[in-house]
Enzyme design. Structure first.
Site, PDB file in Angstrom:
ATOM      1  N   TYR A 143     -57.934 -22.269  22.631  1.00 17.35           N
ATOM      2  CA  TYR A 143     -57.231 -22.982  23.873  1.00 17.35           C
ATOM      3  C   TYR A 143     -56.774 -21.825  24.681  1.00 17.35           C
ATOM      4  O   TYR A 143     -56.338 -20.811  24.054  1.00 17.35           O
ATOM      5  CB  TYR A 143     -56.213 -24.096  23.654  1.00 17.35           C
ATOM      6  CG  TYR A 143     -55.069 -23.769  22.531  1.00 17.35           C
ATOM      7  CD1 TYR A 143     -55.211 -23.392  21.196  1.00 17.35           C
ATOM      8  CD2 TYR A 143     -53.839 -23.279  23.044  1.00 17.35           C
ATOM      9  CE1 TYR A 143     -54.275 -23.563  20.450  1.00 17.35           C
ATOM     10  CE2 TYR A 143     -52.873 -22.977  22.525  1.00 17.35           C
ATOM     11  CZ  TYR A 143     -52.873 -22.985  20.788  1.00 17.35           C
ATOM     12  OH  TYR A 143     -52.002 -22.733  20.042  1.00 17.35           O
ATOM     13  N   PRO A 144     -56.989 -21.960  26.010  1.00 22.97           N
ATOM     14  CA  PRO A 144     -56.250 -20.906  26.882  1.00 22.97           C
ATOM     15  C   PRO A 144     -54.773 -21.147  27.043  1.00 22.97           C
ATOM     16  O   PRO A 144     -54.655 -22.512  27.240  1.00 22.97           O
ATOM     17  CB  PRO A 144     -57.262 -20.841  27.925  1.00 22.97           C
ATOM     18  CG  PRO A 144     -57.899 -22.267  28.037  1.00 22.97           C
ATOM     19  CD  PRO A 144     -57.890 -22.756  26.819  1.00 22.97           C
ATOM     20  N   LYS A 147     -48.158 -17.937  30.508  1.00 28.91           N
ATOM     21  CA  LYS A 147     -46.834 -18.229  30.576  1.00 28.91           C
ATOM     22  C   LYS A 147     -46.305 -18.823  31.829  1.00 28.91           C
ATOM     23  O   LYS A 147     -46.651 -18.297  32.958  1.00 28.91           O
ATOM     24  CB  LYS A 147     -46.204 -16.897  30.238  1.00 28.91           C
ATOM     25  CG  LYS A 147     -46.484 -16.447  28.563  1.00 28.91           C
ATOM     26  CD  LYS A 147     -45.676 -17.139  27.696  1.00 28.91           C
ATOM     27  CE  LYS A 147     -45.900 -16.796  26.312  1.00 28.91           C
ATOM     28  NZ  LYS A 147     -45.706 -15.375  25.825  1.00 28.91           N
TER      29      LYS A 147
HETATM   30  O1  76R Z   1     -45.856 -10.301  13.793  1.00 35.80           O
HETATM   31  C1  76R Z   1     -46.492  -9.514  14.579  1.00 35.80           C
HETATM   32  O2  76R Z   1     -47.047  -8.544  14.605  1.00 35.80           O
HETATM   33  C2  76R Z   1     -47.205 -10.334  15.729  1.00 35.80           C
HETATM   34  C3  76R Z   1     -46.166 -11.081  16.455  1.00 35.80           C
HETATM   35  C4  76R Z   1     -46.642 -11.862  17.384  1.00 35.80           C
HETATM   36  C5  76R Z   1     -47.003 -11.496  18.769  1.00 35.80           C
HETATM   37  C6  76R Z   1     -46.699 -10.584  19.560  1.00 35.80           C
HETATM   38  C7  76R Z   1     -47.333 -13.360  17.454  1.00 35.80           C
HETATM   39  C8  76R Z   1     -47.349 -13.910  16.104  1.00 35.80           C
HETATM   40  N1  76R Z   1     -47.902 -13.699  18.421  1.00 35.80           N
HETATM   41  C9  76R Z   1     -47.915 -12.667  19.337  1.00 35.80           C
HETATM   42  C10 76R Z   1     -48.146 -12.742  20.817  1.00 35.80           C
HETATM   43 MN1  76R Z   1     -48.623 -15.625  18.608  1.00 35.80          MN
HETATM   44  N2  76R Z   1     -49.490 -17.457  18.903  1.00 35.80           N
HETATM   45  C11 76R Z   1     -49.628 -17.966  20.293  1.00 35.80           C
HETATM   46  C12 76R Z   1     -50.149 -19.357  19.906  1.00 35.80           C
HETATM   47  O3  76R Z   1     -49.638 -22.994  20.865  1.00 35.80           O
HETATM   48  C13 76R Z   1     -48.565 -22.110  21.184  1.00 35.80           C
HETATM   49  O4  76R Z   1     -47.370 -22.673  21.491  1.00 35.80           O
HETATM   50  C14 76R Z   1     -48.877 -20.707  21.418  1.00 35.80           C
HETATM   51  C15 76R Z   1     -50.415 -20.150  21.102  1.00 35.80           C
HETATM   52  C16 76R Z   1     -50.122 -19.770  18.639  1.00 35.80           C
HETATM   53  C17 76R Z   1     -50.407 -20.962  17.764  1.00 35.80           C
HETATM   54  C18 76R Z   1     -49.640 -18.304  18.032  1.00 35.80           C
HETATM   55  C19 76R Z   1     -49.600 -18.092  16.439  1.00 35.80           C
HETATM   56  N3  76R Z   1     -49.060 -15.180  20.555  1.00 35.80           N
HETATM   57  C20 76R Z   1     -48.607 -13.837  21.190  1.00 35.80           C
HETATM   58  C21 76R Z   1     -48.988 -14.028  22.855  1.00 35.80           C
HETATM   59  C22 76R Z   1     -48.852 -13.005  23.740  1.00 35.80           C
HETATM   60  C23 76R Z   1     -47.502 -13.111  24.366  1.00 35.80           C
HETATM   61  C24 76R Z   1     -47.306 -12.024  25.456  1.00 35.80           C
HETATM   62  O5  76R Z   1     -47.779 -10.928  25.328  1.00 35.80           O
HETATM   63  O6  76R Z   1     -46.321 -12.700  26.325  1.00 35.80           O
HETATM   64  C25 76R Z   1     -49.318 -15.380  22.808  1.00 35.80           C
HETATM   65  C26 76R Z   1     -49.877 -15.881  24.259  1.00 35.80           C
HETATM   66  C27 76R Z   1     -49.314 -16.066  21.747  1.00 35.80           C
HETATM   67  C28 76R Z   1     -49.687 -17.514  21.519  1.00 35.80           C
HETATM   68  N4  76R Z   1     -48.646 -15.885  16.791  1.00 35.80           N
HETATM   69  C29 76R Z   1     -48.032 -15.152  15.688  1.00 35.80           C
HETATM   70  C30 76R Z   1     -49.010 -17.038  16.170  1.00 35.80           C
HETATM   71  C31 76R Z   1     -48.855 -16.871  14.687  1.00 35.80           C
HETATM   72  C32 76R Z   1     -49.599 -17.636  13.489  1.00 35.80           C
HETATM   73  C33 76R Z   1     -48.482 -15.795  14.372  1.00 35.80           C
HETATM   74  C34 76R Z   1     -48.179 -14.744  13.064  1.00 35.80           C
HETATM   75  C35 76R Z   1     -49.088 -14.153  12.962  1.00 35.80           C
HETATM   76  C36 76R Z   1     -48.927 -13.304  11.557  1.00 35.80           C
HETATM   77  O7  76R Z   1     -47.786 -12.830  11.072  1.00 35.80           O
HETATM   78  O8  76R Z   1     -49.991 -12.979  10.653  1.00 35.80           O
END
Ligand code: 76R
Length: 252
Positions: A143-144, A147
């Site tokens: 999904y896209p 923010k």
């Molecule tokens: O721990 C790390 O090294 C990375 C931490 C992390 C970042 C920086 C992280 C972890 N995410 C990051 C960035 Mn994410 N993520 C989403 C969604 O449905 C929703 O509510 C949001 C959609 C999911 C499901 C998800 C899952 N993440 C981002 C960004 C960029 C934001 C920006 O730069 O402003 C978006 C848009 C986004 C959205 N995120 C994780 C996850 C999961 C499962 C993790 C843990 C991953 C891991 O530790 O392996």
């Protein structure tokens, strides 16, 4: 005045969703279907690990619901390589049957909220996240999202410290799903209609629902996230095509 976070970019990514032209498929003879099928299987083999791949990766998924039938997912070093992958599907002998449904162009992104990118060579674990193989899990969810920039809830007006605090909470929830889900975040500012693509991979599709639902309660998503269409699919290996199209017994 808030500042942009540093980002690292890796492979370019194309989510190429297709419909099968079912009336045309039904009208085709058994021999035509057999030829189409082997053409599609060859195409898939060439896209991942074959001559059309070179560097990057590709995978094909069947998609549930009416929005599309198939997802061709490509990771490639350059935009031109994505175009080549898209054109390989367009120019396949099965072309009139694989009709574009929707698509998404983005690039794998790591943001520096939690760890600022250093100046030296990238550590191997960062390299692996920027240039990954497509995770082998059976199910995919895409999904896209944006923010929000609205009234008091404007992500882009928050200080970097505040955004980092929010992202740390987001990461904490995400890490509870370690081992159950792999997430690949792709940036698409200036490239497609939303700001990010979220692609999740898991062996149990219920994990998508649980993770996304739990994240809705996290402040980052609750206040600042806006979402586009959700699509969910199942990996389709080249050998799975006959069963998918119910031609395994040569029914014609
Ligand atoms: O721990 C790390 O090294 C990375 C931490 C992390 C970042 C920086 C992280 C972890 N995410 C990051 C960035 Mn994410 N993520 C989403 C969604 O449905 C929703 O509510 C949001 C959609 C999911 C499901 C998800 C899952 N993440 C981002 C960004 C960029 C934001 C920006 O730069 O402003 C978006 C848009 C986004 C959205 N995120 C994780 C996850 C999961 C499962 C993790 C843990 C991953 C891991 O530790 O392996």
């Amino acid at each position: 005045m808030s500042e942009a976070v540093e980002t690292l970019e890796g492979w370019w990514v194309l989510h190429d969703f297709r419909r099968v032209d079912w009336p045309r498929w039904h009208a085709a003879s058994a021999a035509q279907r057999a030829a189409l099928l082997s053409g599609w299987q060859t195409l898939c083999r060439e896209l991942s690990g074959g001559p059309l791949e070179q560097a990057g990766d590709s995978a094909v998924y069947t998609v549930l619901g009416h929005k599309a039938d198939l997802l061709f997912l490509h990771f490639r070093p350059r935009l031109e390589d994505l175009l080549a992958a898209q054109m390989a599907v367009n120019l396949d002998p099965g072309r009139p049957f694989l009709v574009p449904a929707t698509s998404y162009v983005s690039v794998i992104e790591l943001s520096g909220y939690l760890a600022k990118p250093g100046t030296g060579p990238l550590p191997p674990e960062v390299q692996r996240r920027l240039y990954p193989a497509i995770p082998p899990h059976r199910y995919v969810c895409f999904y896209p999202m944006n923010k929000r920039r609205q009234g008091a809830d404007n992500w882009y007006m928050l200080s970097r410290e505040e955004r980092a605090r929010l992202m740390a909470g987001h990461g904490q929830i995400g890490r509870r799903y370690a081992g159950q889900v792999v997430q690949i975040i792709t940036g698409s500012q200036g490239l497609d209609d939303w700001e990010w693509g979220v692609t999740l991979f898991a062996d149990d599709p219920l994990v998508f629902k649980k993770l996304v639902y739990e994240m809705r309660f996290d402040e980052t998503s609750a206040r600042y996230a806006e979402f586009g269409s959700f699509l969910v699919g199942t990996r389709l290996e080249p050998d799975d095509w006959p069963r998918w199209l119910n031609t395994a017994t040569g029914d014609g």
